[in-house]
Design a protein around this motif. Sequence first.
Motif, PDB file in Angstrom:
ATOM      1  N   GLN A 242       0.952  -1.272  -0.007  1.00 36.60           N
ATOM      2  CA  GLN A 242       0.010   0.011  -0.122  1.00 36.60           C
ATOM      3  C   GLN A 242       0.838   1.238  -0.145  1.00 36.60           C
ATOM      4  O   GLN A 242       0.789   2.179   0.769  1.00 36.60           O
ATOM      5  N   VAL A 243       1.822   1.279  -1.001  1.00 34.79           N
ATOM      6  CA  VAL A 243       2.717   2.545  -1.139  1.00 34.79           C
ATOM      7  C   VAL A 243       2.775   2.693  -2.704  1.00 34.79           C
ATOM      8  O   VAL A 243       2.353   2.029  -3.429  1.00 34.79           O
ATOM      9  N   VAL A 244       2.971   3.912  -2.982  1.00 37.42           N
ATOM     10  CA  VAL A 244       3.469   4.337  -4.270  1.00 37.42           C
ATOM     11  C   VAL A 244       4.936   4.615  -4.460  1.00 37.42           C
ATOM     12  O   VAL A 244       5.322   5.595  -3.809  1.00 37.42           O
ATOM     13  N   TYR A 245       5.542   4.065  -5.285  1.00 37.57           N
ATOM     14  CA  TYR A 245       7.005   4.224  -5.658  1.00 37.57           C
ATOM     15  C   TYR A 245       7.072   5.458  -6.681  1.00 37.57           C
ATOM     16  O   TYR A 245       6.283   5.784  -7.700  1.00 37.57           O
ATOM     17  N   LEU A 246       8.065   6.518  -6.337  1.00 42.52           N
ATOM     18  CA  LEU A 246       8.303   7.783  -7.472  1.00 42.52           C
ATOM     19  C   LEU A 246       9.502   7.821  -7.593  1.00 42.52           C
ATOM     20  O   LEU A 246      10.726   7.735  -6.802  1.00 42.52           O
ATOM     21  N   THR A 247       9.843   8.257  -9.056  1.00 45.49           N
ATOM     22  CA  THR A 247      11.333   8.443  -9.607  1.00 45.49           C
ATOM     23  C   THR A 247      11.400   9.961  -9.677  1.00 45.49           C
ATOM     24  O   THR A 247      10.511  10.692  -9.642  1.00 45.49           O
ATOM     25  N   GLU A 248      12.760  10.437  -9.463  1.00 47.50           N
ATOM     26  CA  GLU A 248      13.052  11.809  -9.498  1.00 47.50           C
ATOM     27  C   GLU A 248      14.085  11.923 -10.783  1.00 47.50           C
ATOM     28  O   GLU A 248      15.302  11.427 -10.661  1.00 47.50           O
TER      29      GLU A 248
END
Length: 386
Positions: free
Chosen positions: A179-185
């Motif tokens: 129940q998480v959202v991964y994010l790239t930068e």
Amino acid sequence: MLRRTLLRTGGLTAGAALTGSLWQGAACVSARGTGHYGPLRAPDANGVALPEGFTSRIVARTGRRVGGMLWHAAPDGGACFPDGAGWIYVSNSEIPLLGGASAIRFGAGGEILGAYRILSGTNLNCAGGRTPWNTWLSCEETLRGRVFECDPYGGRAAMPRLAMGRFKHEAAACDPDRQVVYLTEDERDGCFYRFRPDVWGDLTAGRLEVLCGNGGGGKGGGGGAITGPVTWERVPNPAAPLKATRHQVGAALHFSGGEGCHYDGGVCFFTTKGDNRVWAYDAENGRLEIAYDAASPLTGVDNITGTPAGDLYVAEDGGNMEINLITPDRLVSPFLRVDGHAGSEITGPAFSPDGRRLYFSSQRGARGDSAGTDGVTYEVTGPFRG
């Protein structure tokens, strides 16, 4: 699931790291093959080279009408959503100030039923990600960029999700298991994040965390890869008015230009353009590995998507304008190539809900102008394996 397949084929093992050199060796050997679907044929009438049995069509062009609406400039990240017997393809617009996102509605037979805007007035909307509750996360790739949650069906106004951080956002991938959202930068020293909402399905509030080395910070790319066990630490100030999120945690791992992001079966894959790598974060065991690290055939790694069969489809930003296929047994080979678009990049790969059609765009088209006024959005149909 891809992770289970990798376990069977000696991939992301629970107790031992698969080092970058082993992945690199596998990729280089595989580069001599022609892949699961065979060699590419000569380009078709649309300039798309495909394996035997596959065909392409153009569904939209920048500045031309599709479904009663002018298609946007610089089409970028995209995703598909079920819509009764049909489906919807959503595409971002990576232009300044007017960016946003649009949607095309398809009928059961693939006919275009209409098109409409789902987000307007935002800035450099690059990639994003689909949520399990069928919304589209559109990410601004700009300083203090935001994530907007959009309704692909056009019924609700898009909303900024500021708790997900203010930084140069690129892509997002939801992990329903944790129940998480991964994010790239997309920075030269960017980070890899996860957002833990207070309530799964509601992204208005939660905790932003950054991936860290086990026992210290370091580089995830460029200056030497850190693989093996990793941890997460909370970002103190996701709004980042004075200090960028990537510089707030000393132990944070830094990656050379984060790009696409895709989650499947316990593993989150993400790409970094600065070192041409595909990374694999094993969420079940808290480990970071390298899934691709080679000079060919895949170069200019960017957007990424996957299939239930465990195949990864990785689009090239530049290179020779290909989408390359990485299979669970680590065979890497070109799946398609767009000829005559040397100044462009491939963006927005996404499969229809039934897995029979692949959508993607050439962001700047044959002219290759920086404003993206010659963007082309394609559909590929054929015997994709399930």
